[in-house]
Design a protein around this motif. Sequence first.
Motif, PDB file in Angstrom:
ATOM      1  N   GLY A   1      -5.672  -6.596  -3.068  1.00  0.00           N
ATOM      2  CA  GLY A   1      -4.901  -7.534  -3.872  1.00  0.00           C
ATOM      3  C   GLY A   1      -5.174  -7.443  -5.356  1.00  0.00           C
ATOM      4  N   LEU A   2      -5.629  -6.281  -5.816  1.00  0.00           N
ATOM      5  CA  LEU A   2      -5.960  -6.129  -7.225  1.00  0.00           C
ATOM      6  C   LEU A   2      -4.781  -5.657  -8.064  1.00  0.00           C
ATOM      7  N   CYS A   3      -3.729  -5.189  -7.419  1.00  0.00           N
ATOM      8  CA  CYS A   3      -2.548  -4.718  -8.134  1.00  0.00           C
ATOM      9  C   CYS A   3      -1.314  -5.405  -7.578  1.00  0.00           C
ATOM     10  N   ASP A   4      -0.354  -5.629  -8.437  1.00  0.00           N
ATOM     11  CA  ASP A   4       0.896  -6.247  -8.004  1.00  0.00           C
ATOM     12  C   ASP A   4       1.967  -5.950  -9.038  1.00  0.00           C
ATOM     13  N   LEU A   5       3.203  -6.051  -8.615  1.00  0.00           N
ATOM     14  CA  LEU A   5       4.309  -5.881  -9.550  1.00  0.00           C
ATOM     15  C   LEU A   5       4.249  -6.979 -10.600  1.00  0.00           C
ATOM     16  N   GLY A   6       4.446  -6.608 -11.831  1.00  0.00           N
ATOM     17  CA  GLY A   6       4.340  -7.568 -12.911  1.00  0.00           C
ATOM     18  C   GLY A   6       2.922  -7.759 -13.400  1.00  0.00           C
ATOM     19  N   GLY A   7       1.958  -7.120 -12.747  1.00  0.00           N
ATOM     20  CA  GLY A   7       0.569  -7.204 -13.161  1.00  0.00           C
ATOM     21  C   GLY A   7       0.017  -5.809 -13.390  1.00  0.00           C
ATOM     22  N   MET A   8      -1.264  -5.633 -13.062  1.00  0.00           N
ATOM     23  CA  MET A   8      -1.859  -4.305 -13.226  1.00  0.00           C
ATOM     24  C   MET A   8      -1.348  -3.383 -12.135  1.00  0.00           C
ATOM     25  N   LEU A   9      -0.995  -2.149 -12.517  1.00  0.00           N
ATOM     26  CA  LEU A   9      -0.509  -1.144 -11.586  1.00  0.00           C
ATOM     27  C   LEU A   9      -1.634  -0.150 -11.289  1.00  0.00           C
ATOM     28  N   PRO A  10      -1.573   0.539 -10.135  1.00  0.00           N
ATOM     29  CA  PRO A  10      -2.650   1.488  -9.789  1.00  0.00           C
ATOM     30  C   PRO A  10      -2.918   2.521 -10.867  1.00  0.00           C
ATOM     31  N   GLY A  11      -1.857   3.013 -11.519  1.00  0.00           N
ATOM     32  CA  GLY A  11      -2.039   4.028 -12.546  1.00  0.00           C
ATOM     33  C   GLY A  11      -2.743   3.522 -13.783  1.00  0.00           C
ATOM     34  N   GLN A  12      -2.886   2.184 -13.909  1.00  0.00           N
ATOM     35  CA  GLN A  12      -3.547   1.602 -15.077  1.00  0.00           C
ATOM     36  C   GLN A  12      -5.016   1.279 -14.812  1.00  0.00           C
ATOM     37  N   PHE A  13      -5.440   1.466 -13.577  1.00  0.00           N
ATOM     38  CA  PHE A  13      -6.823   1.160 -13.221  1.00  0.00           C
ATOM     39  C   PHE A  13      -7.721   2.267 -13.739  1.00  0.00           C
TER      40      PHE A  13
ATOM     41  N   ARG B   1      -6.578   5.585  -4.277  1.00  0.00           N
ATOM     42  CA  ARG B   1      -6.750   4.474  -5.207  1.00  0.00           C
ATOM     43  C   ARG B   1      -5.680   3.391  -5.023  1.00  0.00           C
ATOM     44  N   ALA B   2      -4.418   3.825  -4.906  1.00  0.00           N
ATOM     45  CA  ALA B   2      -3.332   2.859  -4.784  1.00  0.00           C
ATOM     46  C   ALA B   2      -3.491   2.001  -3.537  1.00  0.00           C
ATOM     47  N   GLU B   3      -3.874   2.625  -2.432  1.00  0.00           N
ATOM     48  CA  GLU B   3      -4.033   1.865  -1.187  1.00  0.00           C
ATOM     49  C   GLU B   3      -5.194   0.883  -1.286  1.00  0.00           C
ATOM     50  N   ILE B   4      -6.297   1.307  -1.881  1.00  0.00           N
ATOM     51  CA  ILE B   4      -7.462   0.422  -2.009  1.00  0.00           C
ATOM     52  C   ILE B   4      -7.112  -0.803  -2.856  1.00  0.00           C
ATOM     53  N   LEU B   5      -6.508  -0.553  -4.009  1.00  0.00           N
ATOM     54  CA  LEU B   5      -6.196  -1.661  -4.919  1.00  0.00           C
ATOM     55  C   LEU B   5      -5.167  -2.605  -4.313  1.00  0.00           C
ATOM     56  N   ALA B   6      -4.172  -2.066  -3.607  1.00  0.00           N
ATOM     57  CA  ALA B   6      -3.161  -2.904  -2.977  1.00  0.00           C
ATOM     58  C   ALA B   6      -3.765  -3.708  -1.829  1.00  0.00           C
ATOM     59  N   ALA B   7      -4.612  -3.066  -1.016  1.00  0.00           N
ATOM     60  CA  ALA B   7      -5.218  -3.753   0.122  1.00  0.00           C
ATOM     61  C   ALA B   7      -6.122  -4.895  -0.327  1.00  0.00           C
TER      62      ALA B   7
ATOM     63  N   MET C   1       0.831  -1.206   0.000  1.00  0.00           N
ATOM     64  CA  MET C   1       0.000   0.000   0.000  1.00  0.00           C
ATOM     65  C   MET C   1       0.867   1.258   0.000  1.00  0.00           C
ATOM     66  N   LEU C   2       1.891   1.281   0.855  1.00  0.00           N
ATOM     67  CA  LEU C   2       2.743   2.464   0.954  1.00  0.00           C
ATOM     68  C   LEU C   2       3.563   2.667  -0.313  1.00  0.00           C
ATOM     69  N   LEU C   3       4.169   1.605  -0.816  1.00  0.00           N
ATOM     70  CA  LEU C   3       5.036   1.732  -1.989  1.00  0.00           C
ATOM     71  C   LEU C   3       4.240   2.091  -3.243  1.00  0.00           C
ATOM     72  N   PHE C   4       3.075   1.486  -3.428  1.00  0.00           N
ATOM     73  CA  PHE C   4       2.237   1.865  -4.568  1.00  0.00           C
ATOM     74  C   PHE C   4       1.712   3.290  -4.411  1.00  0.00           C
ATOM     75  N   ASN C   5       1.502   3.716  -3.168  1.00  0.00           N
ATOM     76  CA  ASN C   5       1.064   5.085  -2.918  1.00  0.00           C
ATOM     77  C   ASN C   5       2.141   6.073  -3.360  1.00  0.00           C
ATOM     78  N   LEU C   6       3.382   5.786  -3.022  1.00  0.00           N
ATOM     79  CA  LEU C   6       4.486   6.687  -3.352  1.00  0.00           C
ATOM     80  C   LEU C   6       4.930   6.555  -4.805  1.00  0.00           C
TER      81      LEU C   6
END
Length: 636
Positions: free
Chosen positions: A493-505, A485-491, A419-424
């Motif tokens: 489990g909808l985003c991950d490295l190598g998959g969909m990123l928050p900025g692509q949602f 958005r980044a925190e919601i998607l990470a929490a 959540m923190l890393l995707f947020n930043l």
Amino acid sequence: MLRQYRAWLEPDSDSRREEFFARGLIVLETNVLLSLYEYTPAARDEVLRTLQRVKSRLWLPYQVGLKFVRGRHRVLDSRARTLKAAPNTVNQKLGEAQQAIVAARRLIQDLLMRYGRNNTSAYALDEAISDEAIKKLLTPWRDQLLNHVRELKEHDLKPAMLGHGDVVLQRVAELFGVRIAPQPLPEMIRRRVEEAESYRYPNRIPPGFSDTDKGTPLSSAGDYLMWEELIEHAATQDSVSRVLFVSADVKEDWYEPAEPGRGPRPWPMLAEELHLRSGADLRVETPQGFFEGIEKFLGAEIGDSTFQEINSVTEAPTTTQLVADVAAHGQPDLADYLQASGRMLGDVYRTGSSWNLLLRRAGLLEGEMSEEERQFTRRIASILHADDPDRVAAYQQLLDDDVPPYDQLDSRNQVYARMLLFNLWPQPEFTTWQAGIELLRSHRAVRQELRVVLSLTQPRRPLGPQLRLGEQELLPLHIHAAYNRAEILAALGLCDLGGMLPGQFAQGVAWCKHLNTDALLVTTSRDYTEANLPFLGDRLDGTQGGDGALSKSLFRWDSQSATAEDSPVGLRYQSSHSHVLLFVRRQKRSAYRGAEPWMLIGPADYVEHEGSKPMRVLWRLNYPLPADVWAYAAKN
């Protein structure tokens, strides 16, 4: 009906406005009085002469007078500190300019010798743009700038004069005479503070609900204490039928935000409450509007230069002004600076700046900021909404120097790390979470700033329990807490490295198959004007924007326009075999030049729906809406 709701419906007009200027009781807020210390002597004299025209109708609430008397030193001290620091800042900036010119000369010399084999021209630059030539060019500019600083230091007001000889205080006292409210009894102040803290502010009833981060409940309730004095005075004075209130405060606890077809305006409920409790009508003016009105309706003559000063003093601080203020106070600690300057946390980040950047520009932090770090610091504002203790504590641990490796974190803290890393970094270049933690650890100054900011954030409302879906483990989300958005998607489990990123949602809905859950991200205000462009995730698919609360437990939501009631998605919404999570926000843009976070209003159960493509669904919330969300999400 039109009379009942006239505060919300009555159009403004010059004739109605003139009535307030001609016959209304005039109340000047503290910021208007303190600005007298910031004007040049000529502008101050003109403002005070203008106020003499309405002297007999001026009235001073006790709370305004108290804040004025106590705030004088802060205003003058800030000015003195800024001017004292100015010569060093000027010399520093010109020194940097000289270094930049020398660096540019050396770059071109290197290019001439490397690619043009033109040593003659390269050596000629040493004489044409020598250190002495640069110094000769900059010296007149330095002298001119420093002369202006010396002139400004000759201001007629200095902090030492506050003990005796304060000409502004003397003239303000003469202006108001005995037209000052008596000091409220301590028991009355206590009751009013409790009223603000327990009822008005949670329900976002103006004024003052945006001041909850001012430290103590008494400090946060300042505007409301003044407001109650004003109502009490209007109710007990038969001669008061109109109140003209003048303030430079245009935050949303005084002004209703803009909506489609209407700009921001003073909250009609302020006029409604004053009229209901005292019988008097209310008009709110900014200092600029007030003095323009005196000029227009009462025949005063005010110079253009004075109007320019009135505007410059009351505008929100720019980055340049913040840099000067930070340099003047000389406080490298953010919390200490906020306390000493009287500013709020949002002032530092509203301009897109950061504390580290302000410190460097103010000469209080050594070293240049790399472009990578500069881009990184712009994301600090993205955590200002963090308001649940579990998340704050987890983020603080991840920002420690001795943070454990990612694979040594338990599963819960690994989610917080994502959540923190995707947020930043919504679209990171690192490919492993450990690499992200190491990148974060490499920016020590930014980590320290993030830790300080997190220590200063406060819950805006009482939080509900941690989220649990059925028999599954607790998720790192709290009911009624705010998440981007980044925190919601990470929490989820909808985003991950190598998959969909928050900025692509790019949707306002998301199906979490592994959680058997639909997440619905709702923005209740849909202003698609040029000044408020849509963000990713706001539906642009032709729905009517009917999302909103029918009660504190019922929420109406329009599906995407392609969703039919007999489609797999539509049938899933109607079933009781999956979960639905509702996240809601008022608007797309925040005050910090980014996206407004959503608040998790919790799990919801299907009640009924009407229509198809789109479906208009009615959800029953498991937890009642907080009062402040009900205030903006309610639908007629």
